[in-house]
Design an enzyme around this catalytic site. Structure first.
Site, mmCIF file in Angstrom:
data_model
loop_
_atom_site.group_PDB
_atom_site.id
_atom_site.type_symbol
_atom_site.label_atom_id
_atom_site.label_comp_id
_atom_site.label_asym_id
_atom_site.label_seq_id
_atom_site.Cartn_x
_atom_site.Cartn_y
_atom_site.Cartn_z
ATOM 1 N N ARG A 16 0.834 -1.185 0.000
ATOM 2 C CA ARG A 16 0.000 0.000 0.000
ATOM 3 C C ARG A 16 0.879 1.249 0.000
ATOM 4 O O ARG A 16 1.959 1.265 0.597
ATOM 5 C CB ARG A 16 -0.849 -0.044 1.270
ATOM 6 N N THR A 293 -4.963 -13.978 21.348
ATOM 7 C CA THR A 293 -5.037 -13.029 20.248
ATOM 8 C C THR A 293 -6.086 -13.154 19.042
ATOM 9 O O THR A 293 -6.986 -13.896 19.245
ATOM 10 C CB THR A 293 -3.745 -13.127 19.457
ATOM 11 N N THR A 311 -3.791 -0.860 -7.617
ATOM 12 C CA THR A 311 -4.539 0.328 -8.057
ATOM 13 C C THR A 311 -3.748 1.615 -7.927
ATOM 14 O O THR A 311 -2.809 1.702 -7.138
ATOM 15 C CB THR A 311 -5.828 0.461 -7.203
ATOM 16 N N ASP A 335 -8.047 8.096 -0.103
ATOM 17 C CA ASP A 335 -8.564 6.979 0.708
ATOM 18 C C ASP A 335 -8.457 7.263 2.209
ATOM 19 O O ASP A 335 -9.030 6.554 3.019
ATOM 20 C CB ASP A 335 -7.829 5.670 0.382
ATOM 21 N N SER A 364 -7.804 0.812 2.868
ATOM 22 C CA SER A 364 -8.207 0.311 1.551
ATOM 23 C C SER A 364 -9.454 -0.550 1.691
ATOM 24 O O SER A 364 -9.810 -0.968 2.800
ATOM 25 C CB SER A 364 -7.058 -0.529 0.983
ATOM 26 N N SER A 365 -10.113 -0.796 0.565
ATOM 27 C CA SER A 365 -11.204 -1.783 0.535
ATOM 28 C C SER A 365 -10.795 -3.016 -0.257
ATOM 29 O O SER A 365 -11.612 -3.913 -0.480
ATOM 30 C CB SER A 365 -12.447 -1.179 -0.122
ATOM 31 N N GLY A 385 -13.214 -1.406 -7.679
ATOM 32 C CA GLY A 385 -14.542 -0.838 -7.421
ATOM 33 C C GLY A 385 -14.622 0.011 -6.171
ATOM 34 O O GLY A 385 -15.712 0.267 -5.676
ATOM 35 N N GLY A 386 -13.460 0.450 -5.643
ATOM 36 C CA GLY A 386 -13.487 1.310 -4.458
ATOM 37 C C GLY A 386 -14.232 0.615 -3.325
ATOM 38 O O GLY A 386 -14.039 -0.580 -3.071
HETATM 39 O O1 DON Z 1 -7.794 0.856 -1.904
HETATM 40 C C1 DON Z 1 -8.949 1.125 -2.241
HETATM 41 O O2 DON Z 1 -9.920 0.688 -1.644
HETATM 42 C C2 DON Z 1 -9.183 2.011 -3.461
HETATM 43 N N1 DON Z 1 -8.009 2.833 -3.676
HETATM 44 C C3 DON Z 1 -9.532 1.162 -4.642
HETATM 45 C C4 DON Z 1 -9.814 1.978 -5.888
HETATM 46 C C5 DON Z 1 -10.565 1.269 -6.925
HETATM 47 O O3 DON Z 1 -10.942 0.125 -6.805
HETATM 48 C C6 DON Z 1 -10.870 2.055 -8.137
HETATM 49 N N2 DON Z 1 -11.502 1.237 -9.115
HETATM 50 N N3 DON Z 1 -12.615 1.208 -9.431
#
Ligand code: DON
Length: 483
Positions: A16, A293, A311, A335, A364-365, A385-386
Protein backbone atom coordinates in the site's frame (compact mmCIF):
# COMPACT_ATOMS: atom_id res chain seq x y z
CA UNK A 1 -1.50 -9.57 -2.68
CA UNK A 2 -2.76 -12.71 -0.98
CA UNK A 3 -0.98 -16.02 -1.58
CA UNK A 4 -2.17 -19.49 -0.61
CA UNK A 5 0.47 -22.13 -1.25
CA UNK A 6 -0.40 -25.62 -2.35
CA UNK A 7 0.46 -26.92 1.14
CA UNK A 8 -2.22 -24.69 2.70
CA UNK A 9 0.11 -22.04 4.17
CA UNK A 10 -0.88 -18.46 3.36
CA UNK A 11 0.57 -14.97 3.49
CA UNK A 12 -0.14 -11.46 2.26
CA UNK A 13 2.10 -8.74 0.91
CA UNK A 14 1.04 -5.19 1.76
CA UNK A 15 2.49 -2.72 -0.73
CA UNK A 16 0.00 0.00 0.00
CA UNK A 17 1.10 3.58 -0.57
CA UNK A 18 2.04 5.67 2.50
CA UNK A 19 1.51 9.33 3.30
CA UNK A 20 4.71 11.38 2.82
CA UNK A 21 6.54 12.72 5.90
CA UNK A 22 5.27 16.22 5.16
CA UNK A 23 1.60 15.10 5.08
CA UNK A 24 -0.62 16.45 7.83
CA UNK A 25 -4.00 15.65 9.27
CA UNK A 26 -5.84 18.66 7.83
CA UNK A 27 -3.99 18.94 4.52
CA UNK A 28 -7.19 18.43 2.51
CA UNK A 29 -9.26 21.06 4.37
CA UNK A 30 -9.77 24.71 3.36
CA UNK A 31 -9.65 27.68 5.80
CA UNK A 32 -13.24 27.00 6.86
CA UNK A 33 -12.32 23.42 7.71
CA UNK A 34 -14.20 21.87 4.77
CA UNK A 35 -12.72 19.03 2.73
CA UNK A 36 -11.61 20.11 -0.76
CA UNK A 37 -12.24 17.02 -2.89
CA UNK A 38 -9.91 17.88 -5.77
CA UNK A 39 -6.91 18.32 -3.49
CA UNK A 40 -6.90 14.64 -2.50
CA UNK A 41 -7.87 13.43 -5.99
CA UNK A 42 -5.97 15.35 -8.68
CA UNK A 43 -2.33 16.44 -8.87
CA UNK A 44 0.65 16.35 -6.52
CA UNK A 45 -0.97 16.32 -3.04
CA UNK A 46 -3.14 13.35 -4.02
CA UNK A 47 -0.18 11.02 -4.45
CA UNK A 48 0.98 8.63 -1.75
CA UNK A 49 4.51 7.20 -1.83
CA UNK A 50 4.23 4.43 -4.48
CA UNK A 51 4.45 0.85 -3.25
CA UNK A 52 3.84 -1.39 -6.28
CA UNK A 53 7.42 -1.66 -7.49
CA UNK A 54 8.72 -2.63 -4.03
CA UNK A 55 5.83 -5.03 -3.41
CA UNK A 56 5.99 -6.89 -6.70
CA UNK A 57 9.78 -7.21 -6.48
CA UNK A 58 9.44 -8.50 -2.93
CA UNK A 59 6.97 -11.14 -4.15
CA UNK A 60 9.36 -12.08 -6.92
CA UNK A 61 12.35 -12.32 -4.59
CA UNK A 62 10.58 -14.37 -1.93
CA UNK A 63 8.40 -16.62 -4.05
CA UNK A 64 9.20 -16.16 -7.74
CA UNK A 65 10.49 -18.95 -9.93
CA UNK A 66 11.47 -17.13 -13.14
CA UNK A 67 14.31 -14.60 -13.56
CA UNK A 68 13.18 -10.99 -13.01
CA UNK A 69 14.19 -9.95 -16.54
CA UNK A 70 11.97 -12.66 -18.01
CA UNK A 71 9.00 -11.64 -15.86
CA UNK A 72 9.25 -7.95 -16.85
CA UNK A 73 10.09 -8.52 -20.55
CA UNK A 74 6.45 -8.69 -21.80
CA UNK A 75 5.63 -5.39 -20.06
CA UNK A 76 8.71 -3.75 -21.57
CA UNK A 77 7.70 -5.00 -25.03
CA UNK A 78 4.17 -3.63 -24.61
CA UNK A 79 5.52 -0.23 -23.53
CA UNK A 80 8.27 -0.10 -26.20
CA UNK A 81 6.35 -1.51 -29.19
CA UNK A 82 2.94 -0.32 -28.08
CA UNK A 83 -0.44 -2.00 -28.13
CA UNK A 84 -3.75 -1.27 -29.82
CA UNK A 85 -6.11 0.85 -27.75
CA UNK A 86 -9.36 -1.02 -27.00
CA UNK A 87 -12.87 0.44 -27.19
CA UNK A 88 -13.02 0.53 -23.40
CA UNK A 89 -9.64 2.25 -23.07
CA UNK A 90 -10.46 4.90 -25.69
CA UNK A 91 -13.68 5.64 -23.83
CA UNK A 92 -11.88 5.95 -20.53
CA UNK A 93 -9.13 8.25 -21.91
CA UNK A 94 -11.88 10.47 -23.31
CA UNK A 95 -13.67 10.54 -19.96
CA UNK A 96 -10.45 11.43 -18.08
CA UNK A 97 -9.09 13.90 -20.63
CA UNK A 98 -10.07 16.96 -18.54
CA UNK A 99 -7.94 15.77 -15.63
CA UNK A 100 -5.09 14.42 -17.76
CA UNK A 101 -4.78 17.56 -19.90
CA UNK A 102 -3.72 19.56 -16.83
CA UNK A 103 -0.29 17.87 -16.88
CA UNK A 104 2.02 18.41 -19.90
CA UNK A 105 4.01 15.19 -19.24
CA UNK A 106 0.73 13.23 -19.11
CA UNK A 107 -0.40 14.70 -22.43
CA UNK A 108 2.98 13.86 -23.95
CA UNK A 109 2.85 10.28 -22.61
CA UNK A 110 -0.68 9.38 -23.73
CA UNK A 111 -2.08 11.92 -26.17
CA UNK A 112 0.79 12.31 -28.65
CA UNK A 113 1.71 15.46 -30.51
CA UNK A 114 -1.86 16.49 -31.42
CA UNK A 115 -2.90 16.50 -27.74
CA UNK A 116 -5.95 14.35 -28.53
CA UNK A 117 -6.67 11.15 -26.57
CA UNK A 118 -5.94 8.01 -28.63
CA UNK A 119 -8.91 6.47 -30.39
CA UNK A 120 -9.88 2.81 -30.57
CA UNK A 121 -7.38 0.86 -32.68
CA UNK A 122 -4.57 3.43 -32.42
CA UNK A 123 -1.19 2.16 -31.22
CA UNK A 124 -0.11 3.52 -27.84
CA UNK A 125 3.67 3.50 -27.41
CA UNK A 126 5.28 4.52 -24.08
CA UNK A 127 9.05 4.87 -24.53
CA UNK A 128 9.71 6.49 -21.13
CA UNK A 129 7.85 3.72 -19.36
CA UNK A 130 9.85 1.14 -21.35
CA UNK A 131 13.04 2.81 -20.10
CA UNK A 132 11.82 2.80 -16.49
CA UNK A 133 10.84 -0.87 -16.67
CA UNK A 134 14.16 -1.79 -18.31
CA UNK A 135 16.05 -0.09 -15.47
CA UNK A 136 13.98 -1.99 -12.88
CA UNK A 137 14.52 -5.28 -14.74
CA UNK A 138 18.29 -4.70 -14.74
CA UNK A 139 18.87 -3.27 -11.29
CA UNK A 140 15.82 -3.96 -9.12
CA UNK A 141 13.72 -1.76 -6.82
CA UNK A 142 16.62 0.49 -5.79
CA UNK A 143 16.50 2.38 -9.09
CA UNK A 144 12.95 3.40 -8.20
CA UNK A 145 13.40 4.19 -4.50
CA UNK A 146 16.99 5.47 -4.37
CA UNK A 147 18.31 5.86 -7.92
CA UNK A 148 17.41 7.74 -11.12
CA UNK A 149 13.63 7.17 -10.94
CA UNK A 150 13.53 8.42 -7.34
CA UNK A 151 15.27 11.55 -8.61
CA UNK A 152 12.64 12.02 -11.34
CA UNK A 153 9.77 11.56 -8.86
CA UNK A 154 11.32 14.04 -6.39
CA UNK A 155 11.86 16.55 -9.22
CA UNK A 156 8.27 16.13 -10.45
CA UNK A 157 7.02 16.73 -6.91
CA UNK A 158 9.20 19.78 -6.33
CA UNK A 159 8.18 21.35 -9.62
CA UNK A 160 4.46 20.87 -8.96
CA UNK A 161 4.26 21.58 -5.21
CA UNK A 162 3.96 17.96 -4.06
CA UNK A 163 5.21 16.45 -0.79
CA UNK A 164 6.96 13.21 -1.75
CA UNK A 165 10.71 13.61 -1.16
CA UNK A 166 13.76 11.36 -1.63
CA UNK A 167 13.60 10.37 2.06
CA UNK A 168 10.01 9.12 1.70
CA UNK A 169 11.02 6.90 -1.21
CA UNK A 170 14.11 5.60 0.63
CA UNK A 171 12.02 4.69 3.68
CA UNK A 172 9.31 2.87 1.74
CA UNK A 173 9.12 -0.85 2.56
CA UNK A 174 6.52 -3.46 1.65
CA UNK A 175 5.29 -5.54 4.58
CA UNK A 176 4.53 -9.19 4.61
CA UNK A 177 1.65 -9.78 7.04
CA UNK A 178 -0.35 -12.87 7.99
CA UNK A 179 -3.50 -13.04 5.86
CA UNK A 180 -6.82 -12.74 7.72
CA UNK A 181 -8.73 -15.99 7.81
CA UNK A 182 -12.25 -17.06 8.60
CA UNK A 183 -14.80 -19.67 7.69
CA UNK A 184 -18.12 -19.69 5.91
CA UNK A 185 -19.99 -22.98 6.42
CA UNK A 186 -17.35 -25.58 5.45
CA UNK A 187 -15.19 -23.19 3.42
CA UNK A 188 -12.00 -21.51 4.63
CA UNK A 189 -11.60 -17.86 3.62
CA UNK A 190 -8.14 -16.28 3.21
CA UNK A 191 -8.05 -12.55 2.51
CA UNK A 192 -6.27 -9.20 2.86
CA UNK A 193 -5.54 -7.84 6.36
CA UNK A 194 -5.41 -4.14 7.36
CA UNK A 195 -4.49 -1.59 6.09
CA UNK A 196 -7.14 -2.96 3.79
CA UNK A 197 -10.58 -3.19 5.28
CA UNK A 198 -11.42 -5.75 2.59
CA UNK A 199 -10.62 -9.07 4.24
CA UNK A 200 -11.95 -8.07 7.67
CA UNK A 201 -15.19 -6.68 6.22
CA UNK A 202 -15.71 -9.69 3.93
CA UNK A 203 -15.28 -12.17 6.79
CA UNK A 204 -17.48 -10.09 9.13
CA UNK A 205 -20.18 -10.05 6.42
CA UNK A 206 -19.89 -13.80 5.88
CA UNK A 207 -20.05 -14.43 9.64
CA UNK A 208 -23.31 -12.48 9.90
CA UNK A 209 -24.81 -14.08 6.78
CA UNK A 210 -23.90 -17.62 7.84
CA UNK A 211 -26.90 -17.45 10.19
CA UNK A 212 -29.41 -17.17 7.33
CA UNK A 213 -30.44 -19.91 4.86
CA UNK A 214 -29.70 -17.67 1.88
CA UNK A 215 -29.56 -20.57 -0.60
CA UNK A 216 -33.14 -21.49 0.17
CA UNK A 217 -34.26 -17.86 -0.27
CA UNK A 218 -32.52 -17.74 -3.66
CA UNK A 219 -29.76 -15.66 -5.25
CA UNK A 220 -30.79 -12.01 -5.70
CA UNK A 221 -34.27 -12.69 -4.29
CA UNK A 222 -35.53 -9.62 -2.42
CA UNK A 223 -35.30 -11.45 0.94
CA UNK A 224 -31.65 -12.38 0.27
CA UNK A 225 -30.74 -8.86 -0.90
CA UNK A 226 -32.48 -7.39 2.15
CA UNK A 227 -30.44 -9.54 4.57
CA UNK A 228 -27.17 -8.89 2.74
CA UNK A 229 -27.86 -5.14 2.73
CA UNK A 230 -28.66 -5.16 6.44
CA UNK A 231 -25.33 -6.90 7.10
CA UNK A 232 -23.53 -4.47 4.77
CA UNK A 233 -24.79 -1.28 6.44
CA UNK A 234 -23.61 -2.59 9.83
CA UNK A 235 -20.21 -3.75 8.59
CA UNK A 236 -19.51 -0.49 6.72
CA UNK A 237 -20.36 1.44 9.92
CA UNK A 238 -17.66 -0.65 11.64
CA UNK A 239 -15.30 -0.04 8.72
CA UNK A 240 -15.73 3.69 9.17
CA UNK A 241 -15.03 3.58 12.93
CA UNK A 242 -12.56 0.78 13.48
CA UNK A 243 -10.38 0.34 10.41
CA UNK A 244 -7.16 2.10 9.44
CA UNK A 245 -3.42 1.43 9.32
CA UNK A 246 -2.82 -1.00 12.23
CA UNK A 247 0.56 0.61 12.93
CA UNK A 248 -1.19 3.88 13.81
CA UNK A 249 -4.54 2.76 15.18
CA UNK A 250 -5.35 -0.32 17.27
CA UNK A 251 -7.69 -2.13 14.87
CA UNK A 252 -9.71 -4.69 16.86
CA UNK A 253 -9.31 -7.43 14.25
CA UNK A 254 -10.07 -10.48 16.42
CA UNK A 255 -13.28 -8.85 17.69
CA UNK A 256 -14.40 -7.84 14.22
CA UNK A 257 -13.78 -11.39 13.00
CA UNK A 258 -15.41 -13.15 15.93
CA UNK A 259 -18.47 -15.31 15.29
CA UNK A 260 -19.98 -14.15 18.60
CA UNK A 261 -19.69 -10.50 17.55
CA UNK A 262 -21.33 -11.36 14.23
CA UNK A 263 -24.19 -13.06 16.10
CA UNK A 264 -24.73 -9.92 18.16
CA UNK A 265 -24.98 -7.85 14.97
CA UNK A 266 -27.23 -10.45 13.33
CA UNK A 267 -29.66 -10.29 16.23
CA UNK A 268 -30.32 -6.63 15.39
CA UNK A 269 -31.46 -7.49 11.86
CA UNK A 270 -35.18 -7.74 11.12
CA UNK A 271 -36.19 -10.12 8.34
CA UNK A 272 -39.14 -7.90 7.46
CA UNK A 273 -37.94 -4.31 7.81
CA UNK A 274 -34.96 -2.23 6.67
CA UNK A 275 -33.08 -0.50 9.51
CA UNK A 276 -32.40 3.17 8.68
CA UNK A 277 -28.63 3.77 8.67
CA UNK A 278 -29.22 6.74 10.99
CA UNK A 279 -30.05 4.25 13.74
CA UNK A 280 -26.92 2.16 13.10
CA UNK A 281 -23.70 2.96 14.92
CA UNK A 282 -20.42 1.08 14.70
CA UNK A 283 -20.47 -1.89 17.09
CA UNK A 284 -18.22 -2.65 20.05
CA UNK A 285 -16.02 -5.41 18.66
CA UNK A 286 -13.37 -5.00 21.37
CA UNK A 287 -15.63 -6.82 23.82
CA UNK A 288 -15.25 -9.87 21.62
CA UNK A 289 -11.44 -9.85 21.51
CA UNK A 290 -9.65 -12.87 22.89
CA UNK A 291 -6.59 -12.20 24.94
CA UNK A 292 -4.65 -14.65 22.75
CA UNK A 293 -5.04 -13.03 20.25
CA UNK A 294 -6.83 -3.95 -11.66
CA UNK A 295 -7.52 -7.62 -9.85
CA UNK A 296 -5.80 -10.78 -11.06
CA UNK A 297 -6.06 -14.35 -9.93
CA UNK A 298 -3.43 -16.95 -10.75
CA UNK A 299 -3.10 -20.65 -9.98
CA UNK A 300 0.01 -22.56 -11.06
CA UNK A 301 0.39 -26.21 -12.03
CA UNK A 302 1.17 -27.19 -8.42
CA UNK A 303 -1.91 -25.48 -7.00
CA UNK A 304 -0.19 -22.40 -5.56
CA UNK A 305 -2.66 -19.50 -5.77
CA UNK A 306 -2.14 -15.74 -5.89
CA UNK A 307 -4.90 -13.17 -5.63
CA UNK A 308 -3.78 -9.59 -6.26
CA UNK A 309 -5.61 -6.28 -6.35
CA UNK A 310 -3.58 -3.27 -7.34
CA UNK A 311 -4.54 0.33 -8.06
CA UNK A 312 -3.69 3.99 -8.53
CA UNK A 313 -7.12 4.62 -6.90
CA UNK A 314 -9.20 6.82 -9.26
CA UNK A 315 -8.88 6.36 -13.02
CA UNK A 316 -5.40 7.54 -14.06
CA UNK A 317 -4.51 8.24 -10.41
CA UNK A 318 -3.73 11.89 -9.70
CA UNK A 319 -3.46 12.54 -13.45
CA UNK A 320 0.24 13.39 -13.23
CA UNK A 321 2.87 11.51 -15.25
CA UNK A 322 6.37 11.76 -13.74
CA UNK A 323 8.20 13.63 -16.52
CA UNK A 324 10.87 11.43 -18.09
CA UNK A 325 9.73 8.27 -16.27
CA UNK A 326 6.52 7.59 -18.16
CA UNK A 327 4.20 6.51 -15.34
CA UNK A 328 1.30 8.09 -13.51
CA UNK A 329 1.21 8.80 -9.79
CA UNK A 330 -1.66 7.55 -7.62
CA UNK A 331 -4.31 9.58 -5.81
CA UNK A 332 -4.57 7.17 -2.87
CA UNK A 333 -4.38 10.06 -0.36
CA UNK A 334 -8.14 10.36 -1.03
CA UNK A 335 -8.56 6.98 0.71
CA UNK A 336 -7.70 8.74 3.98
CA UNK A 337 -10.54 10.40 5.81
CA UNK A 338 -10.01 14.14 5.14
CA UNK A 339 -12.37 14.88 8.04
CA UNK A 340 -14.95 12.82 10.00
CA UNK A 341 -18.25 12.77 8.13
CA UNK A 342 -16.73 14.00 4.87
CA UNK A 343 -17.05 11.29 2.19
CA UNK A 344 -14.16 10.25 -0.07
CA UNK A 345 -14.58 9.72 -3.82
CA UNK A 346 -16.42 6.46 -3.16
CA UNK A 347 -18.77 8.13 -0.67
CA UNK A 348 -17.07 6.26 2.21
CA UNK A 349 -16.91 7.83 5.66
CA UNK A 350 -14.08 7.57 8.17
CA UNK A 351 -12.72 9.10 11.35
CA UNK A 352 -9.79 8.92 13.73
CA UNK A 353 -8.73 5.42 12.65
CA UNK A 354 -8.09 6.65 9.12
CA UNK A 355 -6.99 10.28 9.62
CA UNK A 356 -3.95 11.47 7.61
CA UNK A 357 -0.59 11.13 9.40
CA UNK A 358 2.98 11.11 8.05
CA UNK A 359 4.17 7.62 7.14
CA UNK A 360 0.69 6.13 7.61
CA UNK A 361 -1.02 3.83 5.10
CA UNK A 362 -4.48 4.91 3.99
CA UNK A 363 -7.36 2.48 4.53
CA UNK A 364 -8.21 0.31 1.55
CA UNK A 365 -11.20 -1.78 0.53
CA UNK A 366 -9.15 -4.14 -1.60
CA UNK A 367 -10.18 -7.73 -0.96
CA UNK A 368 -7.94 -10.19 -2.77
CA UNK A 369 -9.35 -13.48 -1.52
CA UNK A 370 -8.77 -17.22 -1.72
CA UNK A 371 -11.38 -19.78 -0.64
CA UNK A 372 -10.43 -23.31 0.33
CA UNK A 373 -12.41 -26.38 1.21
CA UNK A 374 -11.00 -29.48 2.91
CA UNK A 375 -7.56 -27.91 2.67
CA UNK A 376 -7.64 -27.28 -1.09
CA UNK A 377 -8.05 -24.02 -2.93
CA UNK A 378 -11.45 -23.91 -4.66
CA UNK A 379 -11.84 -20.23 -5.59
CA UNK A 380 -9.46 -17.29 -6.20
CA UNK A 381 -11.10 -13.90 -6.69
CA UNK A 382 -11.08 -10.14 -6.24
CA UNK A 383 -12.22 -6.94 -7.89
CA UNK A 384 -11.70 -3.21 -8.32
CA UNK A 385 -14.54 -0.84 -7.42
CA UNK A 386 -13.49 1.31 -4.46
CA UNK A 387 -15.87 0.80 -1.55
CA UNK A 388 -17.89 -1.63 -3.64
CA UNK A 389 -15.02 -4.12 -3.84
CA UNK A 390 -15.98 -5.81 -0.58
CA UNK A 391 -19.61 -6.42 -1.55
CA UNK A 392 -18.66 -7.46 -5.10
CA UNK A 393 -16.33 -10.13 -3.70
CA UNK A 394 -19.01 -11.15 -1.19
CA UNK A 395 -21.60 -11.64 -3.93
CA UNK A 396 -19.39 -13.63 -6.30
CA UNK A 397 -18.20 -15.79 -3.39
CA UNK A 398 -21.78 -16.48 -2.23
CA UNK A 399 -22.94 -17.06 -5.81
CA UNK A 400 -20.48 -19.96 -5.99
CA UNK A 401 -20.48 -21.44 -2.48
CA UNK A 402 -24.05 -20.64 -1.39
CA UNK A 403 -26.03 -20.45 -4.62
CA UNK A 404 -24.19 -23.17 -6.55
CA UNK A 405 -23.34 -21.18 -9.68
CA UNK A 406 -20.26 -21.85 -11.77
CA UNK A 407 -17.70 -19.10 -11.60
CA UNK A 408 -18.61 -17.34 -14.87
CA UNK A 409 -22.31 -17.30 -13.96
CA UNK A 410 -21.34 -16.00 -10.52
CA UNK A 411 -19.29 -13.16 -12.05
CA UNK A 412 -21.93 -12.28 -14.66
CA UNK A 413 -24.85 -12.07 -12.19
CA UNK A 414 -26.25 -8.58 -11.49
CA UNK A 415 -24.87 -6.87 -8.36
CA UNK A 416 -26.13 -4.68 -5.55
CA UNK A 417 -24.36 -2.77 -2.76
CA UNK A 418 -24.95 -0.95 0.52
CA UNK A 419 -22.25 0.92 2.47
CA UNK A 420 -24.09 2.34 5.49
CA UNK A 421 -24.10 5.85 4.00
CA UNK A 422 -25.58 6.90 1.63
CA UNK A 423 -28.53 4.97 3.03
CA UNK A 424 -29.58 3.37 -0.24
CA UNK A 425 -29.27 -0.02 -1.90
CA UNK A 426 -27.44 0.54 -5.17
CA UNK A 427 -28.47 -1.93 -7.84
CA UNK A 428 -27.03 -2.41 -11.30
CA UNK A 429 -29.18 -1.16 -14.12
CA UNK A 430 -29.40 -4.54 -15.84
CA UNK A 431 -30.70 -7.77 -14.45
CA UNK A 432 -32.99 -7.14 -11.47
CA UNK A 433 -36.69 -7.72 -11.96
CA UNK A 434 -39.18 -4.94 -11.16
CA UNK A 435 -40.63 -7.39 -8.65
CA UNK A 436 -37.41 -7.45 -6.59
CA UNK A 437 -37.13 -3.65 -6.63
CA UNK A 438 -40.74 -3.28 -5.45
CA UNK A 439 -40.27 -5.86 -2.71
CA UNK A 440 -37.11 -4.11 -1.44
CA UNK A 441 -38.94 -0.77 -1.35
CA UNK A 442 -41.77 -2.42 0.60
CA UNK A 443 -39.21 -3.58 3.19
CA UNK A 444 -38.21 0.06 3.63
CA UNK A 445 -35.09 0.27 1.44
CA UNK A 446 -34.32 3.24 -0.77
CA UNK A 447 -33.22 1.74 -4.08
CA UNK A 448 -30.87 3.60 -6.40
CA UNK A 449 -30.04 2.37 -9.90
CA UNK A 450 -26.33 2.70 -10.78
CA UNK A 451 -24.11 1.58 -13.66
CA UNK A 452 -21.77 -1.43 -13.52
CA UNK A 453 -20.10 -2.39 -10.26
CA UNK A 454 -16.75 -4.22 -10.08
CA UNK A 455 -14.58 -6.11 -12.55
CA UNK A 456 -13.92 -9.57 -11.16
CA UNK A 457 -11.30 -12.01 -12.40
CA UNK A 458 -11.70 -15.34 -10.72
CA UNK A 459 -10.59 -18.96 -10.93
CA UNK A 460 -12.66 -21.86 -9.67
CA UNK A 461 -10.99 -25.22 -9.12
CA UNK A 462 -13.00 -28.42 -9.13
CA UNK A 463 -11.61 -30.28 -6.09
CA UNK A 464 -12.44 -33.68 -7.59
CA UNK A 465 -10.70 -33.26 -10.95
CA UNK A 466 -8.41 -30.26 -10.39
CA UNK A 467 -10.03 -28.68 -13.47
CA UNK A 468 -9.66 -24.89 -13.49
CA UNK A 469 -12.43 -22.63 -14.72
CA UNK A 470 -11.46 -19.00 -15.30
CA UNK A 471 -13.99 -16.19 -15.34
CA UNK A 472 -13.47 -12.70 -16.63
CA UNK A 473 -16.01 -9.99 -15.92
CA UNK A 474 -18.09 -9.02 -18.99
CA UNK A 475 -18.44 -5.54 -17.47
CA UNK A 476 -14.98 -4.51 -18.69
CA UNK A 477 -11.81 -5.53 -20.55
CA UNK A 478 -9.93 -8.59 -19.35
CA UNK A 479 -9.60 -12.25 -20.16
CA UNK A 480 -8.97 -15.76 -18.98
CA UNK A 481 -5.83 -17.57 -20.08
CA UNK A 482 -4.48 -21.09 -19.58
CA UNK A 483 -0.93 -22.17 -20.39
O1 DON B 1 -7.79 0.86 -1.90
C1 DON B 1 -8.95 1.12 -2.24
O2 DON B 1 -9.92 0.69 -1.64
C2 DON B 1 -9.18 2.01 -3.46
N1 DON B 1 -8.01 2.83 -3.68
C3 DON B 1 -9.53 1.16 -4.64
C4 DON B 1 -9.81 1.98 -5.89
C5 DON B 1 -10.57 1.27 -6.92
O3 DON B 1 -10.94 0.12 -6.80
C6 DON B 1 -10.87 2.06 -8.14
N2 DON B 1 -11.50 1.24 -9.11
N3 DON B 1 -12.62 1.21 -9.43
Amino acid sequence: MVIRFADGKATSIDYREVAPAKASRDMFLDEQGNAVADRSRVGPLAAGVPGSVAGLLHAHKQYGRLPLAKVIAPAIALARDGFLVSVEMARSFQAASGKLSKFPATVAAFFGSDGIPPAEGERLVQPDLAKTLTLIARSGADVFYRGPIAELIAREMQASGGLIARGDLERYAPKERPAVTGTFRDYQIVSMPPPSSGGVALIELLNILEGFPLASYGQNASRTIHLMVEAERRVYADRSEWLGDPEFFPVPVPGLLSKAYASSLRSGISETRATPSSSIQAGQPREYEHSETTHYSVVDADGNAVSTTTTLNGAYGNGQVVAGAGFLLNNEMDDFSAKPGSPNMFGLLGGEANAVAPGKRMLSSMTPTIVAKDGRTVLVLGSPGGGRIITTVLQVLLNVVEFGMDVQEAVDAPRFHHQWYPDSVMIEEQGFSADVVTALAALGHRVEVVSDMGDVHAIQIDPATGLRLGASDPRSDGMTLGY
